[in-house]
Scaffold this active site. Structure first.
Site, PDB file in Angstrom:
ATOM      1  N   ASP A 193     -25.452  -8.592  -1.644  1.00 49.05           N
ATOM      2  CA  ASP A 193     -25.745  -8.610  -3.086  1.00 49.05           C
ATOM      3  C   ASP A 193     -27.048  -9.329  -3.401  1.00 49.05           C
ATOM      4  O   ASP A 193     -27.463  -9.362  -4.558  1.00 49.05           O
ATOM      5  CB  ASP A 193     -24.594  -9.271  -3.860  1.00 49.05           C
ATOM      6  N   ILE A 225     -23.957  -3.532   5.356  1.00 45.09           N
ATOM      7  CA  ILE A 225     -22.682  -3.446   4.641  1.00 45.09           C
ATOM      8  C   ILE A 225     -22.486  -2.095   3.980  1.00 45.09           C
ATOM      9  O   ILE A 225     -21.436  -1.467   4.129  1.00 45.09           O
ATOM     10  CB  ILE A 225     -22.567  -4.580   3.577  1.00 45.09           C
ATOM     11  N   ARG A 260     -23.064  -5.565 -16.636  1.00 42.31           N
ATOM     12  CA  ARG A 260     -21.766  -5.618 -15.950  1.00 42.31           C
ATOM     13  C   ARG A 260     -21.623  -6.940 -15.199  1.00 42.31           C
ATOM     14  O   ARG A 260     -20.536  -7.456 -15.030  1.00 42.31           O
ATOM     15  CB  ARG A 260     -21.655  -4.464 -14.948  1.00 42.31           C
ATOM     16  N   ARG A 288     -14.686  -0.050 -10.389  1.00 42.64           N
ATOM     17  CA  ARG A 288     -13.947   0.264  -9.157  1.00 42.64           C
ATOM     18  C   ARG A 288     -13.059  -0.900  -8.713  1.00 42.64           C
ATOM     19  O   ARG A 288     -12.048  -0.702  -8.030  1.00 42.64           O
ATOM     20  CB  ARG A 288     -14.895   0.678  -8.056  1.00 42.64           C
ATOM     21  N   CYS A 311     -19.659   5.265  -5.369  1.00 45.00           N
ATOM     22  CA  CYS A 311     -20.615   4.768  -6.381  1.00 45.00           C
ATOM     23  C   CYS A 311     -21.998   4.918  -5.757  1.00 45.00           C
ATOM     24  O   CYS A 311     -22.143   5.369  -4.636  1.00 45.00           O
ATOM     25  CB  CYS A 311     -20.275   3.342  -6.760  1.00 45.00           C
ATOM     26  N   LYS A 327     -18.489 -13.356 -11.365  1.00 47.64           N
ATOM     27  CA  LYS A 327     -17.803 -12.090 -11.681  1.00 47.64           C
ATOM     28  C   LYS A 327     -16.806 -11.746 -10.577  1.00 47.64           C
ATOM     29  O   LYS A 327     -15.654 -11.431 -10.848  1.00 47.64           O
ATOM     30  CB  LYS A 327     -18.837 -10.978 -11.793  1.00 47.64           C
ATOM     31  N   ASN A 328     -17.241 -11.830  -9.327  1.00 50.27           N
ATOM     32  CA  ASN A 328     -16.408 -11.347  -8.221  1.00 50.27           C
ATOM     33  C   ASN A 328     -15.302 -12.303  -7.830  1.00 50.27           C
ATOM     34  O   ASN A 328     -14.479 -11.985  -6.964  1.00 50.27           O
ATOM     35  CB  ASN A 328     -17.283 -10.995  -7.016  1.00 50.27           C
ATOM     36  N   ARG A 338     -17.649   3.856  -0.331  1.00 54.33           N
ATOM     37  CA  ARG A 338     -16.721   2.753  -0.658  1.00 54.33           C
ATOM     38  C   ARG A 338     -15.254   3.194  -0.612  1.00 54.33           C
ATOM     39  O   ARG A 338     -14.527   3.148  -1.589  1.00 54.33           O
ATOM     40  CB  ARG A 338     -17.100   2.135  -1.989  1.00 54.33           C
TER      41      ARG A 338
HETATM   42  C1  EPZ Z   1     -17.120  -6.541  -2.902  1.00 51.54           C
HETATM   43  O1  EPZ Z   1     -17.038  -5.135  -2.932  1.00 51.54           O
HETATM   44  C2  EPZ Z   1     -17.974  -6.938  -4.104  1.00 51.54           C
HETATM   45  N1  EPZ Z   1     -17.300  -6.518  -5.332  1.00 51.54           N
HETATM   46  C3  EPZ Z   1     -19.357  -6.298  -3.989  1.00 51.54           C
HETATM   47  O2  EPZ Z   1     -20.151  -6.744  -5.067  1.00 51.54           O
HETATM   48  C4  EPZ Z   1     -20.011  -6.768  -2.686  1.00 51.54           C
HETATM   49  O3  EPZ Z   1     -21.260  -6.146  -2.541  1.00 51.54           O
HETATM   50  C5  EPZ Z   1     -19.085  -6.405  -1.509  1.00 51.54           C
HETATM   51  O4  EPZ Z   1     -17.776  -6.985  -1.707  1.00 51.54           O
HETATM   52  C6  EPZ Z   1     -19.635  -6.916  -0.184  1.00 51.54           C
HETATM   53  O5  EPZ Z   1     -19.780  -8.312  -0.232  1.00 51.54           O
HETATM   54  C7  EPZ Z   1     -16.280  -7.257  -5.809  1.00 51.54           C
HETATM   55  O6  EPZ Z   1     -15.891  -8.270  -5.225  1.00 51.54           O
HETATM   56  C8  EPZ Z   1     -15.656  -6.787  -7.083  1.00 51.54           C
HETATM   57  P1  EPZ Z   1     -16.042  -4.327   0.814  1.00 51.54           P
HETATM   58  P2  EPZ Z   1     -15.940  -4.378  -1.991  1.00 51.54           P
HETATM   59  O7  EPZ Z   1     -14.672  -3.746   0.726  1.00 51.54           O
HETATM   60  O8  EPZ Z   1     -14.765  -5.248  -1.788  1.00 51.54           O
HETATM   61  C9  EPZ Z   1     -16.142  -0.671   3.810  1.00 51.54           C
HETATM   62  C10 EPZ Z   1     -21.498  -6.521  -6.950  1.00 51.54           C
HETATM   63  O9  EPZ Z   1     -22.654  -6.208  -7.066  1.00 51.54           O
HETATM   64  N2  EPZ Z   1     -14.726  -0.469   3.494  1.00 51.54           N
HETATM   65  O10 EPZ Z   1     -16.195  -5.728   1.335  1.00 51.54           O
HETATM   66  O11 EPZ Z   1     -15.730  -3.025  -2.569  1.00 51.54           O
HETATM   67  C11 EPZ Z   1     -17.061  -0.377   2.625  1.00 51.54           C
HETATM   68  O12 EPZ Z   1     -17.347   0.999   2.552  1.00 51.54           O
HETATM   69  C12 EPZ Z   1     -20.585  -5.764  -6.015  1.00 51.54           C
HETATM   70  O13 EPZ Z   1     -20.954  -7.470  -7.550  1.00 51.54           O
HETATM   71  C13 EPZ Z   1     -14.012   0.527   4.164  1.00 51.54           C
HETATM   72  O14 EPZ Z   1     -14.554   1.244   4.999  1.00 51.54           O
HETATM   73  O15 EPZ Z   1     -16.732  -4.260  -0.619  1.00 51.54           O
HETATM   74  C14 EPZ Z   1     -18.283  -1.213   2.936  1.00 51.54           C
HETATM   75  O16 EPZ Z   1     -19.116  -0.495   3.825  1.00 51.54           O
HETATM   76  C15 EPZ Z   1     -21.319  -4.599  -5.418  1.00 51.54           C
HETATM   77  N3  EPZ Z   1     -12.694   0.702   3.868  1.00 51.54           N
HETATM   78  C16 EPZ Z   1     -17.712  -2.432   3.678  1.00 51.54           C
HETATM   79  O17 EPZ Z   1     -16.388  -2.060   4.090  1.00 51.54           O
HETATM   80  C17 EPZ Z   1     -12.041  -0.074   2.941  1.00 51.54           C
HETATM   81  O18 EPZ Z   1     -10.828   0.116   2.735  1.00 51.54           O
HETATM   82  C18 EPZ Z   1     -17.611  -3.679   2.823  1.00 51.54           C
HETATM   83  O19 EPZ Z   1     -16.969  -3.305   1.630  1.00 51.54           O
HETATM   84  C19 EPZ Z   1     -12.783  -1.075   2.279  1.00 51.54           C
HETATM   85  C20 EPZ Z   1     -14.120  -1.263   2.567  1.00 51.54           C
END
Ligand code: EPZ
Length: 417
Positions: free
Chosen positions: A304, A326, A396, A92, A116, A22-23, A121
């Site tokens: 995850d 994370i 999803r 999202r 969420c 998916k990702n 996020r």
């Molecule tokens: C991706 O989410 C995945 N989703 C998530 O999978 C996964 O858990 C996550 O990466 C971590 O591996 C997709 O790829 C669609 P991040 P993402 O930006 O990109 C902070 C699932 O179950 N952050 O790597 O949204 C954030 O708050 C989903 O398939 C900022 O502070 O995660 C978090 O604490 C759930 N500012 C950390 O970074 C930003 O601008 C990592 O988030 C962006 C992120």
């Protein structure tokens, strides 16, 4: 809303085929926006989030045709730069259209995704990077409004490793003028898969798989035909089910090199794991040993897979500590597992688990995608019946999960609402 009913007590045996990731599919399908032509993708998982992506792209004037696990996307007719709230709130990851729209149409108006259940996020790093490339970025009535006559290469440092932040900026930079350097980039296999597809389209990205990505902008990209990589989290979820039920499962069509941390940790719990090309065989041990887990950006242990491992530790022999680094609120599944008899104490981002002999079946509520999968896993080893409600979260991100578990011998069925 559908629910899934599980009768515990079966040892799972047999083979399960892993679906496309998916990702990886989400950013790769969205990267089609960068191409004035028709791209085709195979091994695309049949998921609610893919359906949402199809609607999102169609709303932008893009032609999308899906046939089973094949998708054809023609963005020649891209004529709208707005991603509305009613679409973004459902998924999202829709924020990933921001970079490609500014790169291709020089403007974008995308609803802010909002928080969420697992955390706030924020997308501040996405916006900061886009501004660094020369875009004017404003937040107006809950929308990101971005525009740029020309995007120019820049040096960008991510304060936090962000998967979709890296992906958004990659897609913005490939058509920018000059050279962009992305430092502290995410190295997840899904980010690598996107970068590989962009290079196949004619982009010039160096350092793929490392935390420093160098992108030399090009004038345009060309159509491609590619296959989506296997879903390492789906694979890890089935690996955990073999360990949990003392079963013997062959996980086929997976990519073992994407699962090294999960394989390492699962072996420490006592599972016997053998690997050959794209097959991982997991035989559960006669007991499950307690181990500690700390989630980290790739190649560390994936967040995850945290909920799935918490179920394993809930019935392991001994005491274990799980640290979630994370997301700030990714222990929602804990209260549901405690209703099934798990002994878990939370202190901040740390969960302390004392293994119990047996979990008890119970009606439980799914809250986020991976927490839902962990409740199914708990049901597989709990006494009697577990009823998992709100399984739309599951749909999803997992393709026909109850059918795949049933084929492995689980007593599991979906009850239509
Ligand atoms: C991706 O989410 C995945 N989703 C998530 O999978 C996964 O858990 C996550 O990466 C971590 O591996 C997709 O790829 C669609 P991040 P993402 O930006 O990109 C902070 C699932 O179950 N952050 O790597 O949204 C954030 O708050 C989903 O398939 C900022 O502070 O995660 C978090 O604490 C759930 N500012 C950390 O970074 C930003 O601008 C990592 O988030 C962006 C992120």
């Amino acid at each position: 809303m559908d629910k899934i009913i599980v009768e515990g007590g079966q040892s799972l045996r047999g083979e399960v085929k892993i679906s496309g990731a998916k990702n990886a599919a989400l950013p790769i399908l969205i990267s089609s926006l960068l191409v004035d032509g028709s791209c085709t993708y195979s091994n695309v998982p049949d998921l609610k989030d893919i359906e949402s992506t199809k609607k999102l792209l169609a709303n932008l004037g893009v032609r999308v045709a899906m046939n089973n696990n094949a998708v054809k996307i023609d963005a020649a007719g891209l004529n709208n730069y707005e991603a509305p709230y009613e679409l973004v709130r459902k998924m999202r990851a829709s924020i990933l259209v921001l970079g490609p729209l500014v790169a291709r149409l020089k403007k974008a108006r995308v609803s802010l995704p909002g928080g969420c259940s697992i955390g706030a996020r924020p997308i501040n790093l996405h916006l900061k990077g886009l501004a660094a490339l020369g875009a004017k970025v404003d937040l107006v009535h809950g929308y990101v409004e971005a525009s740029a006559d020309t995007l120019r290469g820049a040096e960008i440092y991510f304060d936090t490793v962000t998967v979709t932040g890296t992906e958004n900026l990659l897609m913005a930079a490939v058509l920018a003028e000059g050279i962009t350097i992305l430092r502290n980039s995410a190295r997840e296999p899904e980010v690598v898969a996107l970068a590989d597809v962009l290079n196949k389209m004619g982009a010039k990205i160096e350092g793929i798989g490392t935390s420093v990505l160098k992108i030399t902008g090009v004038d345009s990209l060309k159509p491609v035909a590619v296959s989506i990589i296997p879903d390492r989290i789906e694979a890890g979820t089935f690996m955990a089910s073999a360990a949990l039920t003392g079963g013997d499962i062959k996980i086929v069509d997976c990519e073992p090199t994407h699962l090294e941390s999960v394989i390492h940790k699962l072996r420490l719990t006592g599972s016997d794991i053998t690997i050959e090309s794209n097959i991982i065989r997991v035989k559960g041990g006669d007991k499950i040993s307690s181990i500690d887990i700390k989630t980290m950006p790739y190649p560390g242990f994936p967040t995850d897979m945290q909920a799935q491992f918490m179920v394993l530790m809930s019935v392991a022999k001994g005491f274990s500590v799980i640290t979630e680094t994370i997301f700030e609120n990714r222990f929602i599944h804990v209260s549901e597992l405690k209703r099934m008899g798990a002994d878990i104490k939370i202190s901040g981002n740390t969960a302390m688990i004392t293994g119990v002999e047996k979990l008890m079946g119970a009606p439980v509520m799914a809250t986020d995608l991976r927490a839902s999968a962990s409740l199914i896993l708990a049901g597989l080893v709990a006494s009697d019946t577990t009823e998992v409600n709100r399984v739309y979260h599951l749909d999803r991100g997992y393709e026909a999960i109850e059918k795949k578990f049933a084929a492995l011998g689980a007593k599991i069925k979906r009850v239509k609402a």
